[in-house]
Design a protein around this motif. Structure first.
Motif, PDB file in Angstrom:
ATOM      1  N   THR A  82      -7.856   7.699  -0.720  1.00 40.17           N
ATOM      2  CA  THR A  82      -7.309   6.438  -1.441  1.00 40.17           C
ATOM      3  C   THR A  82      -5.849   6.267  -1.321  1.00 40.17           C
ATOM      4  O   THR A  82      -5.095   7.117  -0.660  1.00 40.17           O
ATOM      5  CB  THR A  82      -7.698   6.733  -2.917  1.00 40.17           C
ATOM      6  OG1 THR A  82      -6.687   7.813  -3.494  1.00 40.17           O
ATOM      7  CG2 THR A  82      -9.004   7.093  -3.141  1.00 40.17           C
ATOM      8  N   HIS A  83      -5.464   5.143  -1.441  1.00 40.44           N
ATOM      9  CA  HIS A  83      -4.091   4.669  -1.612  1.00 40.44           C
ATOM     10  C   HIS A  83      -3.730   3.883  -2.760  1.00 40.44           C
ATOM     11  O   HIS A  83      -4.755   3.300  -3.300  1.00 40.44           O
ATOM     12  CB  HIS A  83      -3.716   3.911  -0.368  1.00 40.44           C
ATOM     13  CG  HIS A  83      -3.477   4.711   0.866  1.00 40.44           C
ATOM     14  ND1 HIS A  83      -4.413   5.492   1.589  1.00 40.44           N
ATOM     15  CD2 HIS A  83      -2.216   4.878   1.512  1.00 40.44           C
ATOM     16  CE1 HIS A  83      -3.772   5.874   2.679  1.00 40.44           C
ATOM     17  NE2 HIS A  83      -2.422   5.572   2.527  1.00 40.44           N
ATOM     18  N   TYR A  84      -2.721   3.705  -3.119  1.00 44.23           N
ATOM     19  CA  TYR A  84      -2.387   2.897  -4.349  1.00 44.23           C
ATOM     20  C   TYR A  84      -1.910   1.527  -3.896  1.00 44.23           C
ATOM     21  O   TYR A  84      -1.723   1.131  -2.903  1.00 44.23           O
ATOM     22  CB  TYR A  84      -1.067   3.243  -5.006  1.00 44.23           C
ATOM     23  CG  TYR A  84      -1.198   4.410  -5.905  1.00 44.23           C
ATOM     24  CD1 TYR A  84      -2.262   4.801  -6.833  1.00 44.23           C
ATOM     25  CD2 TYR A  84      -0.384   5.739  -5.679  1.00 44.23           C
ATOM     26  CE1 TYR A  84      -2.350   6.072  -7.448  1.00 44.23           C
ATOM     27  CE2 TYR A  84      -0.628   6.752  -6.204  1.00 44.23           C
ATOM     28  CZ  TYR A  84      -1.491   7.172  -7.383  1.00 44.23           C
ATOM     29  OH  TYR A  84      -1.685   8.138  -7.936  1.00 44.23           O
TER      30      TYR A  84
ATOM     31  N   ALA B 158       0.472  -0.672  -4.999  1.00 43.49           N
ATOM     32  CA  ALA B 158       1.526  -0.650  -6.115  1.00 43.49           C
ATOM     33  C   ALA B 158       2.244  -2.027  -6.150  1.00 43.49           C
ATOM     34  O   ALA B 158       2.573  -2.781  -5.042  1.00 43.49           O
ATOM     35  CB  ALA B 158       2.711   0.005  -5.076  1.00 43.49           C
TER      36      ALA B 158
ATOM     37  N   TRP C  14       0.982  -1.140  -0.079  1.00 40.87           N
ATOM     38  CA  TRP C  14       0.171  -0.047   0.097  1.00 40.87           C
ATOM     39  C   TRP C  14       0.795   1.189  -0.032  1.00 40.87           C
ATOM     40  O   TRP C  14       2.069   1.313   0.714  1.00 40.87           O
ATOM     41  CB  TRP C  14      -0.766   0.135   1.108  1.00 40.87           C
ATOM     42  CG  TRP C  14      -1.924  -0.786   0.980  1.00 40.87           C
ATOM     43  CD1 TRP C  14      -2.101  -2.129   1.862  1.00 40.87           C
ATOM     44  CD2 TRP C  14      -3.198  -0.873   0.414  1.00 40.87           C
ATOM     45  NE1 TRP C  14      -3.194  -2.738   1.687  1.00 40.87           N
ATOM     46  CE2 TRP C  14      -4.213  -2.098   0.748  1.00 40.87           C
ATOM     47  CE3 TRP C  14      -3.658  -0.010  -0.620  1.00 40.87           C
ATOM     48  CZ2 TRP C  14      -5.181  -2.587   0.167  1.00 40.87           C
ATOM     49  CZ3 TRP C  14      -4.836  -0.495  -1.395  1.00 40.87           C
ATOM     50  CH2 TRP C  14      -5.808  -1.537  -0.824  1.00 40.87           C
TER      51      TRP C  14
ATOM     52  N   GLY D 283       0.571   1.172 -10.318  1.00 38.18           N
ATOM     53  CA  GLY D 283      -0.198   1.524  -9.001  1.00 38.18           C
ATOM     54  C   GLY D 283      -1.847   1.328  -9.527  1.00 38.18           C
ATOM     55  O   GLY D 283      -2.216   1.847 -10.714  1.00 38.18           O
ATOM     56  N   PHE D 284      -2.683   1.080  -8.567  1.00 37.49           N
ATOM     57  CA  PHE D 284      -4.126   1.039  -8.607  1.00 37.49           C
ATOM     58  C   PHE D 284      -4.692   1.850  -7.587  1.00 37.49           C
ATOM     59  O   PHE D 284      -4.380   1.627  -6.067  1.00 37.49           O
ATOM     60  CB  PHE D 284      -4.562  -0.483  -8.857  1.00 37.49           C
ATOM     61  CG  PHE D 284      -3.901  -1.206  -9.933  1.00 37.49           C
ATOM     62  CD1 PHE D 284      -4.414  -1.138 -11.140  1.00 37.49           C
ATOM     63  CD2 PHE D 284      -2.837  -1.919  -9.606  1.00 37.49           C
ATOM     64  CE1 PHE D 284      -3.930  -2.090 -12.200  1.00 37.49           C
ATOM     65  CE2 PHE D 284      -2.100  -2.776 -10.731  1.00 37.49           C
ATOM     66  CZ  PHE D 284      -2.641  -2.470 -11.942  1.00 37.49           C
ATOM     67  N   GLY D 285      -5.334   2.956  -7.738  1.00 37.42           N
ATOM     68  CA  GLY D 285      -6.054   3.774  -6.625  1.00 37.42           C
ATOM     69  C   GLY D 285      -7.407   2.950  -6.007  1.00 37.42           C
ATOM     70  O   GLY D 285      -8.376   2.627  -6.850  1.00 37.42           O
TER      71      GLY D 285
ATOM     72  N   ALA E 175      -1.789   9.673  -4.323  1.00 43.47           N
ATOM     73  CA  ALA E 175      -2.745   9.363  -4.494  1.00 43.47           C
ATOM     74  C   ALA E 175      -3.780  10.176  -4.339  1.00 43.47           C
ATOM     75  O   ALA E 175      -3.671  11.193  -3.403  1.00 43.47           O
ATOM     76  CB  ALA E 175      -3.192   8.043  -3.713  1.00 43.47           C
TER      77      ALA E 175
END
Length: 227
Positions: free
Chosen positions: A91-93, A95, A78, A186-188, A87
């Motif tokens: 939200t968080h990424y 990774a 995270w 990365g995916f938010g 981000a």
């Protein structure tokens, strides 16, 4: 001086020189026989090749291209910021660090990218998470990769989190035949959203648009927290 003493003197000097040079050999060999100690050279950093990373390989092809790549998720964490991109608030990424190589062992891949990869997770909240089909309640939710980095070769094992990653350029990176590279996508994810069963997915030449047909591979559980 007596001529009888000359050979004896020469022999004594030779023995002295031999003894002195013998001491140097002990240092060269990295040890002191009298103390019983030895010096062992420290191993250098390890660079694992793609085939030796554990886990399944995702074979994926960027839409519109002929040559694909193989991708293995090797780590996940995270992160509030990735590749210089913070981000969004709340939200968080996720990774996801990946190892990448060419799809075919006998040829390289020009302009390879990982920005088109997707993150899939179980839709346990039973919500409409597909922006392309509002109102539909799918089995899985998908997230597009942002940011995604360039690919780097020569990254030692377990140093990928410490690299100075930059957001992916539009050009991509050339992969030589059999070469292994490392990158991160990365995916938010909203801090209020619980995600389970996360997988990394990508298009193929047969399924380049419909995410339901994308092949996927498991992603390690992200380390760290979102607090």
């Amino acid at each position: 001086m007596s001529t009888r003493l000359v050979p004896a003197l020469v022999a004594g000097i030779a023995l002295l020189v031999t003894a002195c040079s013998g001491g140097g050999n002990n240092a060269t060999n990295g040890g002191d026989p009298a103390s019983g100690t030895s010096v062992t050279a420290q191993p250098g950093p390890k660079h694992t090749q793609f085939a030796d990373f554990p886990g399944q390989a995702l074979v994926t092809t960027e839409p519109g291209l002929d040559l694909g790549i193989k991708v293995k998720p090797v780590d996940a964490v995270w992160a509030p910021e990735l590749a210089g991109v913070p981000a969004k608030g709340g939200t968080h990424y996720v990774a996801v660090y990946v190892a990448v190589t060419g799809q075919l062992a006998d040829r390289g891949v020009p302009k390879a990218k990982i920005k088109y990869l997707r993150l899939r997770y179980d839709n346990t909240a039973r919500k409409s998470c597909d922006s392309y089909s509002p109102g539909k309640v799918p089995q899985y939710c998908f997230r597009e990769a942002y940011p995604a980095t360039d690919l780097k070769t020569g990254v030692a094992d377990h140093t990928w989190r410490d690299q100075d990653w930059q957001a992916d350029s539009t050009l991509g990176d050339d992969l030589d035949r059999g070469e292994t590279a490392i990158g991160v996508v990365g995916f938010g994810i909203a801090d209020s959203e619980n995600i389970d069963g996360i997988q990394l997915c990508g298009p193929t030449k047969e399924d380049s648009v419909d995410t339901a047909g994308f092949p996927c591979v498991p992603v390690p559980k992200p380390e760290g927290s979102r607090s």
